[in-house]
Enzyme design. Structure first.
Site, PDB file in Angstrom:
ATOM      1  CB  CYS A   9      -6.381  -1.074   1.009  1.00  0.00           C
ATOM      2  SG  CYS A   9      -5.540  -2.593   1.505  1.00  0.00           S
ATOM      3  CG  ASN A  12      -6.280  -6.872   4.757  1.00  0.00           C
ATOM      4  OD1 ASN A  12      -6.644  -7.846   5.425  1.00  0.00           O
ATOM      5  ND2 ASN A  12      -5.707  -5.836   5.328  1.00  0.00           N
ATOM      6  CB  CYS A  14      -0.105  -2.849  -0.295  1.00  0.00           C
ATOM      7  SG  CYS A  14       0.635  -4.030  -1.447  1.00  0.00           S
ATOM      8  NE  ARG A  15      -3.884   0.777  -1.299  1.00  0.00           N
ATOM      9  CZ  ARG A  15      -4.882   0.999  -2.124  1.00  0.00           C
ATOM     10  NH1 ARG A  15      -5.176   2.239  -2.473  1.00  0.00           N
ATOM     11  NH2 ARG A  15      -5.606   0.004  -2.600  1.00  0.00           N
ATOM     12  CB  SER A  16      -5.732  -1.849   4.922  1.00  0.00           C
ATOM     13  OG  SER A  16      -5.731  -3.148   4.396  1.00  0.00           O
ATOM     14  CG  ASP A 126      -3.191  -0.205  -5.784  1.00  0.00           C
ATOM     15  OD1 ASP A 126      -2.182  -0.770  -5.320  1.00  0.00           O
ATOM     16  OD2 ASP A 126      -4.113  -0.810  -6.343  1.00  0.00           O
TER      17      ASP A 126
HETATM   18  P1  4NP Z   1      -3.658  -2.995  -1.399  1.00  0.00           P
HETATM   19  O1  4NP Z   1      -2.817  -3.237  -2.742  1.00  0.00           O
HETATM   20  O2  4NP Z   1      -5.099  -2.754  -1.806  1.00  0.00           O
HETATM   21  O3  4NP Z   1      -3.025  -1.777  -0.820  1.00  0.00           O
HETATM   22  O4  4NP Z   1      -3.479  -4.242  -0.556  1.00  0.00           O
HETATM   23  C1  4NP Z   1      -3.208  -4.137  -3.731  1.00  0.00           C
HETATM   24  C2  4NP Z   1      -2.983  -5.475  -3.574  1.00  0.00           C
HETATM   25  C3  4NP Z   1      -3.343  -6.355  -4.570  1.00  0.00           C
HETATM   26  C4  4NP Z   1      -3.937  -5.886  -5.732  1.00  0.00           C
HETATM   27  C5  4NP Z   1      -4.161  -4.526  -5.882  1.00  0.00           C
HETATM   28  C6  4NP Z   1      -3.805  -3.652  -4.874  1.00  0.00           C
HETATM   29  N1  4NP Z   1      -4.265  -6.782  -6.777  1.00  0.00           N
HETATM   30  O5  4NP Z   1      -4.768  -6.322  -7.816  1.00  0.00           O
HETATM   31  O6  4NP Z   1      -4.094  -8.010  -6.611  1.00  0.00           O
END
Ligand code: 4NP
Length: 159
Positions: A9, A12, A14-16, A126
């Site tokens: 993602c 790294n 939340c989703r992944s 997201d």
């Molecule tokens: P992820 O979520 O891609 O599922 O880990 C996010 C985590 C951090 C951010 C965006 C999405 N950020 O903008 O910091």
């Protein structure tokens, strides 16, 4: 032979990591830990070394999944290292493939939602800037995708 899956993602956190830990849960339940291994990474460097997001971990815990891990960034070597690379959304997909200019590894990269059977969504949304419902939705979607992915992986390592 061990079949190696990498979930990717943006951050790294939340989703992944959720996909990785849910998949490990299913793999352990099926007694396949010696056949399939999982890792996760982010396309960005924003959160390198950070544990999974607390809100994401709380949503996963409600479904009996503990999120463990530390964020790392996707790197070119991952194309060689892994058999299948699962992008959570189209931006992740594009960012991964931008590191493979010759298209040598394009067949290894897939969208996670391709493996859903219960949901129609094409991308894992997201949840980072949204409320708690978004995190619950991600877990539900990933449960679906991981079940489909497990079937797919089992077909592949039988060969
Ligand atoms: P992820 O979520 O891609 O599922 O880990 C996010 C985590 C951090 C951010 C965006 C999405 N950020 O903008 O910091």
């Amino acid at each position: 032979m061990v079949y190696k899956l990498l979930f990717v993602c943006l951050g790294n956190i939340c989703r992944s990591p959720s996909a990785e830990n849910i998949m490990n849960h299913l793999i352990e339940r099926e007694g396949l830990s010696d056949r399939i291994v999982c890792d996760s990474a982010g396309t960005s460097s924003y959160h390198i070394g950070s544990p999974p997001d607390r809100r994401m971990a709380a949503a996963a815990r409600k479904q009996g999944i503990e999120l463990v891990g530390a964020a790392r960034q996707f790197q070119r070597q991952d194309f060689e290292e892994f058999d299948l690379i699962l992008a959570m959304d189209r931006d992740n997909y594009r960012d991964i493939l931008s590191l493979d200019r010759q298209g040598k590894y394009a067949d290894k990269v897939r969208l996670m939602c391709d493996f859903c059977t219960r949901h129609d969504l094409k991308e894992v949304p997201d949840p980072y800037y949204g409320g708690p419902a978004g995190f619950d939705r991600v877990i539900d979607l990933l449960m679906d995708a991981c079940e489909g992915l497990l079937e797919f992986a089992m077909e592949n390592f039988k060969e």
